[in-house]
Design a protein around this motif. Structure first.
Motif, PDB file in Angstrom:
ATOM      1  N   GLU A 217      -6.760   1.075   4.131  1.00 60.12           N
ATOM      2  CA  GLU A 217      -6.657   0.104   3.041  1.00 60.12           C
ATOM      3  C   GLU A 217      -6.004  -1.190   3.534  1.00 60.12           C
TER       4      GLU A 217
ATOM      5  N   ARG B 189      -0.937  -4.647  -6.269  1.00 58.34           N
ATOM      6  CA  ARG B 189      -0.996  -6.107  -6.172  1.00 58.34           C
ATOM      7  C   ARG B 189      -0.736  -6.705  -7.554  1.00 58.34           C
TER       8      ARG B 189
ATOM      9  N   ILE C 293       0.863  -1.183   0.000  1.00 53.12           N
ATOM     10  CA  ILE C 293       0.000   0.000   0.000  1.00 53.12           C
ATOM     11  C   ILE C 293       0.894   1.225   0.000  1.00 53.12           C
TER      12      ILE C 293
ATOM     13  N   GLU D  70     -13.979  -2.669  -1.239  1.00 54.24           N
ATOM     14  CA  GLU D  70     -13.398  -2.604  -2.580  1.00 54.24           C
ATOM     15  C   GLU D  70     -11.938  -2.196  -2.438  1.00 54.24           C
ATOM     16  N   SER D  71     -11.028  -3.005  -2.946  1.00 56.46           N
ATOM     17  CA  SER D  71      -9.602  -2.690  -2.860  1.00 56.46           C
ATOM     18  C   SER D  71      -9.293  -1.491  -3.750  1.00 56.46           C
TER      19      SER D  71
ATOM     20  N   THR E 291      -3.064   0.908  -3.955  1.00 58.05           N
ATOM     21  CA  THR E 291      -2.707  -0.426  -3.491  1.00 58.05           C
ATOM     22  C   THR E 291      -2.116  -1.178  -4.681  1.00 58.05           C
TER      23      THR E 291
ATOM     24  N   LYS F 198      -8.564  -3.249   5.327  1.00 56.86           N
ATOM     25  CA  LYS F 198      -9.476  -3.866   4.357  1.00 56.86           C
ATOM     26  C   LYS F 198      -8.832  -5.056   3.654  1.00 56.86           C
ATOM     27  N   GLU F 199      -7.539  -4.902   3.297  1.00 52.85           N
ATOM     28  CA  GLU F 199      -6.847  -6.026   2.632  1.00 52.85           C
ATOM     29  C   GLU F 199      -6.757  -7.226   3.574  1.00 52.85           C
TER      30      GLU F 199
ATOM     31  N   ASP G 263     -10.172  -8.526   4.294  1.00 51.55           N
ATOM     32  CA  ASP G 263     -10.757  -8.872   3.001  1.00 51.55           C
ATOM     33  C   ASP G 263     -12.204  -8.404   2.892  1.00 51.55           C
TER      34      ASP G 263
END
Lengths: 179, 267
Positions: free
Chosen positions: B208, B164, B149, B218-219, B162, B211-212, B215
């Motif tokens: 964020e 990934r 992040i 919304e990412s 973010t 949240k990651e 899970d």
């Protein structure tokens, strides 16, 4: 009209404005038209060859123009364009290589400084840094010059600091090469 | 693991959120997050992740606390000036939440130590203040398959995304193909930075991260959030994966960390 969002680092060129308006049919003409309104803006967005710098992204509405038609991406009335450069948040990158750097800066002289021999003093104070005036326009009350500073990057930084301390407004233009 | 009575009370406002619940809180307790830079962005992020009960919070920074840091780096205090930032931060975080294991790495990261360093963590936050570190962290996270992040700030403006790249999303090199050459961008010392801005972006990085880990929601992967503090505006742009990306594209040129990063990156 096209609305253009100006990022913080470029706002000194737009008189502090974060949003400006212009007429343009595509990104290329938008950059030219902005440069007409705010001289020097193009140099900050594009490299010497006129290509958009690799650390500057331009978004049409929410989409990156690199994945559309690049500089020829068409614009229409009401579009919103954002100029978004990479930001890191802090200190300059420390390089461990001893090398000669050539850095160009745009120096703007306020009215009360126009008569001062600033560069001459800087040359005396920082003898390891060479200065070379590449372009200039010095008048009765206003003046600017594009100056190339050559030498160790750290020494150049100190010399620039010295210029700023003398009340001159300094904006970086471009870094050429490391020899 | 089972929570104690006092842990259930400490995290009760999380646990009663149906999206988090006891299950999400356990994910947080099992998570290991490394924060690159215990400075303006790392401070608020570390405080909120520690408060949230993230099991392990790592801090990496080789710097010591300076008086001029205190305008924004809220992990540190007047009393810790001159101390290592990671030690100052560890004391603050442990006082906030003794459940959390705070690991400290008083070092500058470099291409020969970063992979070893991040191996023990499952999520990274980049709060570094220079491009060499930012590209190095991006590349290392790609090779080690760790989500990252990324937050950055300049004057009154912040950027957040973010990264990934191993899950089909872009990496930092897809976003910005190359770093600006040294000297082209003024540093914070010259340009200044609004102290609160570091808090805003650092806290959003923490949000964020939570949240990651849990899970939910919304990412931000595939998008960049741009915050303008003067206008109080947030804008979001889409970041596609760049098919010509030298790192995560189909024909990569960067295959290890031997690229030309600065030898040692200052945080």
């Amino acid at each position: 009209m096209i609305k253009v969002r100006i990022p913080t680092p470029l706002r000194p060129l737009t008189g502090g404005k974060g949003e400006v308006e212009t007429q343009a049919s595509d990104i290329q003409s938008m950059i030219e038209s902005l440069n007409g309104q705010f001289p020097g803006l193009k140099d900050r967005i594009c490299d010497g060859g006129g290509e958009i710098r690799r650390f500057v992204n331009i978004y049409l509405n929410e989409e990156d123009i690199r994945f559309m038609n690049g500089k020829t991406t068409a614009l229409k009335d009401g579009d919103e364009v954002s100029i978004v450069p990479a930001i890191a948040g802090g200190s300059p990158v420390k390089s461990h290589k001893a090398s000669v750097a050539h850095l160009r800066f745009h120096l703007r002289f306020p009215e009360d400084k126009i008569k001062e021999p600033v560069l001459c003093k800087i040359n005396r104070e920082f003898p390891s840094v060479d200065t070379n005036i590449r372009r200039a326009d010095v008048r009765e009350k206003t003046g600017w010059m594009d100056v190339e500073f050559s030498g160790d990057a750290g020494d150049i930084e100190k010399a620039i600091e010295g210029v700023r301390k003398r009340g001159i407004i300094v904006d970086p233009i471009e870094l050429n090469v490391v020899e | 693991m089972e929570f104690t009575e006092s842990q259930i009370e400490r995290y009760s406002r999380h646990i009663i959120l149906s999206e988090v619940g006891g299950k999400g809180q356990k994910k947080l307790a099992a998570a290991k997050v490394l924060i690159i830079g215990a400075g303006g962005l790392g401070s608020p992020a570390a405080l909120y992740l520690t408060a949230a009960g993230v099991g392990t919070v790592g801090l990496v920074d080789g710097d010591v606390v300076d008086l001029s840091n205190l305008q924004r780096q809220i992990l540190h205090t007047t009393a810790t000036i001159g101390k290592l930032k990671v030690e100052s931060g560890q004391a603050m975080l442990s006082a906030l939440n003794p459940d959390v294991s705070v690991k400290i790495h008083p070092m500058n990261i470099a291409s020969d130590n970063i992979l070893r360093l991040i191996a023990d963590y499952d999520l990274l936050l980049d709060g570094s203040d220079n491009f060499a570190t930012r590209y190095l962290v991006n590349d290392a996270c790609f090779f080690a398959k760790k989500p990252l992040i990324s937050g950055s700030i300049f004057r009154f403006e912040g950027q957040l995304t973010t990264l990934r790249p191993n899950d089909g999303f872009p990496c930092y090199r897809c976003l910005y193909a190359e770093p600006p050459p040294a000297g082209l961008v003024p540093n914070c010392q010259e340009a200044g930075v609004l102290g609160v801005l570091a808090g805003t972006i650092g806290v959003l990085q923490a949000a964020e991260a939570v949240k990651e880990i849990v899970d939910i929601g919304e990412s931000l992967a595939g998008s960049m959030l741009i915050y303008d503090a003067l206008e109080m505006s947030f804008r979001r742009t889409r970041i596609p994966k760049d098919p010509t990306c030298p790192l995560c594209g189909p024909n990569p040129r960067i295959k290890d960390l031997s690229a030309d990063y600065a030898v040692s990156c200052s945080l």
